[in-house]
Design a protein around this motif. Structure first.
Motif, PDB file in Angstrom:
ATOM      1  N   PRO A   1       1.068  -1.298   0.057  1.00  0.00           N
ATOM      2  CA  PRO A   1      -0.015   0.023  -0.101  1.00  0.00           C
ATOM      3  C   PRO A   1       0.873   1.416   0.079  1.00  0.00           C
ATOM      4  O   PRO A   1       1.740   1.300   0.766  1.00  0.00           O
ATOM      5  CB  PRO A   1      -0.913  -0.101   1.241  1.00  0.00           C
ATOM      6  CG  PRO A   1      -0.381  -1.543   1.818  1.00  0.00           C
ATOM      7  CD  PRO A   1       0.752  -1.957   1.256  1.00  0.00           C
ATOM      8  N   ALA A   2       0.751   2.159  -0.946  1.00  0.00           N
ATOM      9  CA  ALA A   2       1.479   3.355  -1.051  1.00  0.00           C
ATOM     10  C   ALA A   2       0.499   4.586  -0.353  1.00  0.00           C
ATOM     11  O   ALA A   2       1.217   5.381   0.468  1.00  0.00           O
ATOM     12  CB  ALA A   2       1.880   3.502  -2.350  1.00  0.00           C
ATOM     13  N   TYR A   3      -0.291   5.039  -1.028  1.00  0.00           N
ATOM     14  CA  TYR A   3      -1.126   6.184  -0.751  1.00  0.00           C
ATOM     15  C   TYR A   3      -2.547   6.192  -1.245  1.00  0.00           C
ATOM     16  O   TYR A   3      -2.803   5.848  -2.533  1.00  0.00           O
ATOM     17  CB  TYR A   3      -0.250   7.580  -1.159  1.00  0.00           C
ATOM     18  CG  TYR A   3      -0.172   7.679  -2.448  1.00  0.00           C
ATOM     19  CD1 TYR A   3      -1.018   8.350  -3.243  1.00  0.00           C
ATOM     20  CD2 TYR A   3       0.655   7.017  -3.216  1.00  0.00           C
ATOM     21  CE1 TYR A   3      -0.981   8.581  -4.668  1.00  0.00           C
ATOM     22  CE2 TYR A   3       0.927   7.090  -4.530  1.00  0.00           C
ATOM     23  CZ  TYR A   3      -0.056   7.801  -5.313  1.00  0.00           C
ATOM     24  OH  TYR A   3       0.214   8.032  -6.698  1.00  0.00           O
ATOM     25  N   ASN A   4      -3.592   7.044  -0.682  1.00  0.00           N
ATOM     26  CA  ASN A   4      -4.926   7.055  -1.253  1.00  0.00           C
ATOM     27  C   ASN A   4      -5.434   5.535  -2.121  1.00  0.00           C
ATOM     28  O   ASN A   4      -5.609   5.710  -3.196  1.00  0.00           O
ATOM     29  CB  ASN A   4      -4.917   8.174  -2.374  1.00  0.00           C
ATOM     30  CG  ASN A   4      -4.591   9.348  -1.696  1.00  0.00           C
ATOM     31  OD1 ASN A   4      -4.832   9.607  -0.293  1.00  0.00           O
ATOM     32  ND2 ASN A   4      -4.212  10.437  -2.643  1.00  0.00           N
ATOM     33  N   ASN A   5      -5.213   4.660  -1.527  1.00  0.00           N
ATOM     34  CA  ASN A   5      -5.633   3.445  -1.986  1.00  0.00           C
ATOM     35  C   ASN A   5      -4.889   2.889  -3.192  1.00  0.00           C
ATOM     36  O   ASN A   5      -5.130   1.922  -3.848  1.00  0.00           O
ATOM     37  CB  ASN A   5      -7.165   3.257  -2.257  1.00  0.00           C
ATOM     38  CG  ASN A   5      -7.821   3.539  -1.014  1.00  0.00           C
ATOM     39  OD1 ASN A   5      -7.754   2.914  -0.083  1.00  0.00           O
ATOM     40  ND2 ASN A   5      -9.138   4.460  -1.211  1.00  0.00           N
ATOM     41  N   SER A   6      -3.699   3.586  -3.261  1.00  0.00           N
ATOM     42  CA  SER A   6      -2.576   2.931  -4.547  1.00  0.00           C
ATOM     43  C   SER A   6      -2.065   1.991  -3.909  1.00  0.00           C
ATOM     44  O   SER A   6      -1.562   1.713  -2.809  1.00  0.00           O
ATOM     45  CB  SER A   6      -1.856   4.232  -4.628  1.00  0.00           C
ATOM     46  OG  SER A   6      -0.680   4.146  -5.615  1.00  0.00           O
ATOM     47  N   ILE A   7      -1.278   1.163  -4.593  1.00  0.00           N
ATOM     48  CA  ILE A   7      -0.638  -0.041  -4.415  1.00  0.00           C
ATOM     49  C   ILE A   7       0.611   0.165  -5.365  1.00  0.00           C
ATOM     50  O   ILE A   7       0.465   0.373  -6.624  1.00  0.00           O
ATOM     51  CB  ILE A   7      -1.362  -1.290  -4.787  1.00  0.00           C
ATOM     52  CG1 ILE A   7      -2.725  -1.565  -3.971  1.00  0.00           C
ATOM     53  CG2 ILE A   7      -0.299  -2.506  -4.689  1.00  0.00           C
ATOM     54  CD1 ILE A   7      -2.503  -2.114  -2.726  1.00  0.00           C
ATOM     55  N   MET A   8       1.636  -0.297  -4.652  1.00  0.00           N
ATOM     56  CA  MET A   8       3.100  -0.220  -5.772  1.00  0.00           C
ATOM     57  C   MET A   8       3.394  -1.933  -5.553  1.00  0.00           C
ATOM     58  O   MET A   8       3.264  -2.505  -4.689  1.00  0.00           O
ATOM     59  CB  MET A   8       4.230   0.506  -4.852  1.00  0.00           C
ATOM     60  CG  MET A   8       3.868   1.950  -4.843  1.00  0.00           C
ATOM     61  SD  MET A   8       5.259   2.962  -3.973  1.00  0.00           S
ATOM     62  CE  MET A   8       6.521   2.767  -4.767  1.00  0.00           C
ATOM     63  N   ALA A   9       3.735  -2.258  -6.935  1.00  0.00           N
ATOM     64  CA  ALA A   9       4.211  -3.466  -7.050  1.00  0.00           C
ATOM     65  C   ALA A   9       5.800  -3.608  -7.027  1.00  0.00           C
ATOM     66  O   ALA A   9       6.596  -2.836  -7.671  1.00  0.00           O
ATOM     67  CB  ALA A   9       3.682  -4.067  -8.271  1.00  0.00           C
ATOM     68  N   ILE A  10       6.413  -4.339  -6.055  1.00  0.00           N
ATOM     69  CA  ILE A  10       8.126  -4.566  -5.913  1.00  0.00           C
ATOM     70  C   ILE A  10       8.459  -5.851  -6.560  1.00  0.00           C
ATOM     71  O   ILE A  10       7.885  -7.149  -5.932  1.00  0.00           O
ATOM     72  CB  ILE A  10       8.265  -4.258  -4.543  1.00  0.00           C
ATOM     73  CG1 ILE A  10       7.989  -2.881  -4.038  1.00  0.00           C
ATOM     74  CG2 ILE A  10       9.808  -4.419  -4.462  1.00  0.00           C
ATOM     75  CD1 ILE A  10       8.019  -2.535  -2.505  1.00  0.00           C
ATOM     76  N   ILE A  11       9.291  -5.769  -7.411  1.00  0.00           N
ATOM     77  CA  ILE A  11       9.488  -6.922  -8.175  1.00  0.00           C
ATOM     78  C   ILE A  11      11.271  -7.239  -8.126  1.00  0.00           C
ATOM     79  O   ILE A  11      11.874  -6.453  -8.551  1.00  0.00           O
ATOM     80  CB  ILE A  11       9.141  -6.879  -9.680  1.00  0.00           C
ATOM     81  CG1 ILE A  11       7.793  -6.767  -9.962  1.00  0.00           C
ATOM     82  CG2 ILE A  11       9.612  -8.160 -10.689  1.00  0.00           C
ATOM     83  CD1 ILE A  11       6.913  -6.424 -11.145  1.00  0.00           C
ATOM     84  N   LYS A  12      11.557  -8.554  -7.829  1.00  0.00           N
ATOM     85  CA  LYS A  12      12.906  -8.872  -7.438  1.00  0.00           C
ATOM     86  C   LYS A  12      13.139 -10.123  -8.139  1.00  0.00           C
ATOM     87  O   LYS A  12      12.183 -11.055  -8.010  1.00  0.00           O
ATOM     88  CB  LYS A  12      13.176  -8.708  -6.109  1.00  0.00           C
ATOM     89  CG  LYS A  12      13.073  -7.320  -5.455  1.00  0.00           C
ATOM     90  CD  LYS A  12      13.472  -7.263  -3.841  1.00  0.00           C
ATOM     91  CE  LYS A  12      13.161  -6.229  -3.254  1.00  0.00           C
ATOM     92  NZ  LYS A  12      13.572  -6.295  -1.924  1.00  0.00           N
ATOM     93  N   LYS A  13      14.277 -10.326  -8.390  1.00  0.00           N
ATOM     94  CA  LYS A  13      14.772 -11.896  -8.748  1.00  0.00           C
ATOM     95  C   LYS A  13      14.920 -12.598  -7.632  1.00  0.00           C
ATOM     96  O   LYS A  13      14.632 -14.035  -7.596  1.00  0.00           O
ATOM     97  CB  LYS A  13      15.966 -11.587  -9.679  1.00  0.00           C
ATOM     98  CG  LYS A  13      15.867 -11.216 -10.788  1.00  0.00           C
ATOM     99  CD  LYS A  13      17.185 -11.205 -11.671  1.00  0.00           C
ATOM    100  CE  LYS A  13      17.195 -10.409 -12.981  1.00  0.00           C
ATOM    101  NZ  LYS A  13      18.535 -10.309 -13.702  1.00  0.00           N
ATOM    102  N   LYS A  14      15.272 -11.909  -6.487  1.00  0.00           N
ATOM    103  CA  LYS A  14      15.746 -12.578  -5.114  1.00  0.00           C
ATOM    104  C   LYS A  14      14.924 -11.906  -4.025  1.00  0.00           C
ATOM    105  O   LYS A  14      14.966 -10.607  -3.955  1.00  0.00           O
ATOM    106  CB  LYS A  14      17.279 -12.765  -4.869  1.00  0.00           C
ATOM    107  CG  LYS A  14      18.033 -13.560  -5.863  1.00  0.00           C
ATOM    108  CD  LYS A  14      19.474 -13.568  -5.625  1.00  0.00           C
ATOM    109  CE  LYS A  14      20.261 -13.916  -6.726  1.00  0.00           C
ATOM    110  NZ  LYS A  14      21.750 -13.651  -6.648  1.00  0.00           N
TER     111      LYS A  14
END
Length: 192
Positions: free
Chosen positions: A166-179
């Motif tokens: 969750p980031a702000y104002n119902n916004s979502i951030m996707a964090i993508i990693k190999k590991k």
């Protein structure tokens, strides 16, 4: 500071050898515009971080007025970087494959197919410990579908680990990693 930027900084702290930060979709408005307070502030925050650690910073946007605004805003704040008026996909196609990107922030395309295209173009350009962040990875009040609806399943099918924050104002951030590091990433919960 907005939660979104706290998340970005916490991710950047996990990259002690970060040499290149790339943002596709630049800061379109001045931070003093009340209507857009906090909106589009990633450019100046990513630029400050890059300058602090000595990393190269690149911000790309197809809209010339956005690049003009972000260049001025960053210059006024003493932030240096490279600002490009260009299509994100076209820019990625021209990037030198020998210069690995450590942190990629995708925030320009509303079309999920275009976000996926940029992700796929970036894959061979990313360093082994890289982090990719997709902003606005949700459906909003106007009924638009997330930028990430095609990218997240693709990334998972390729073995990447994805966490939704969750980031702000119902916004979502996707964090993508190999590991995924269970110690460094203990605040985040990978999605299945």
């Amino acid at each position: 500071m907005y939660r979104k930027h706290e998340i970005l900084y916490s991710e950047l702290e996990k990259l002690p050898n970060c040499k290149r930060i790339v943002e596709i979709g630049t800061q379109p408005f001045a931070p003093t515009d009340e209507l857009y307070e906090g909106y589009g502030m990633s450019t100046i925050n990513l630029g400050k971080w890059a300058n602090r650690i000595g990393a190269d910073f690149h911000s790309i946007d197809i809209e010339p007025s956005h690049i003009e605004n972000s260049t001025k805003i960053c210059a006024d704040a003493g932030v240096t970087g490279n600002f490009w008026v260009d299509d994100g996909s076209a820019w990625l196609k021209r990037w030198d494959k020998n210069l690995k990107i450590d942190f990629l922030y995708l925030d320009n395309a509303s079309d999920p197919k275009y976000t996926l295209e940029q992700f796929q173009l970036a894959e061979p350009l990313m360093s082994e410990e890289s982090i990719i962040v997709l902003d606005d990875s949700h459906s909003d009040e106007w009924g638009f579908f997330s930028k990430a609806t095609t990218t997240i399943p693709y990334a998972q099918s390729k073995g990447y680990v994805v966490a939704l924050m969750p980031a702000y104002n119902n916004s979502i951030m996707a964090i993508i990693k190999k590991k995924w590091d269970p110690v460094l990433d203990k605040r985040f919960y990978p999605c299945q």
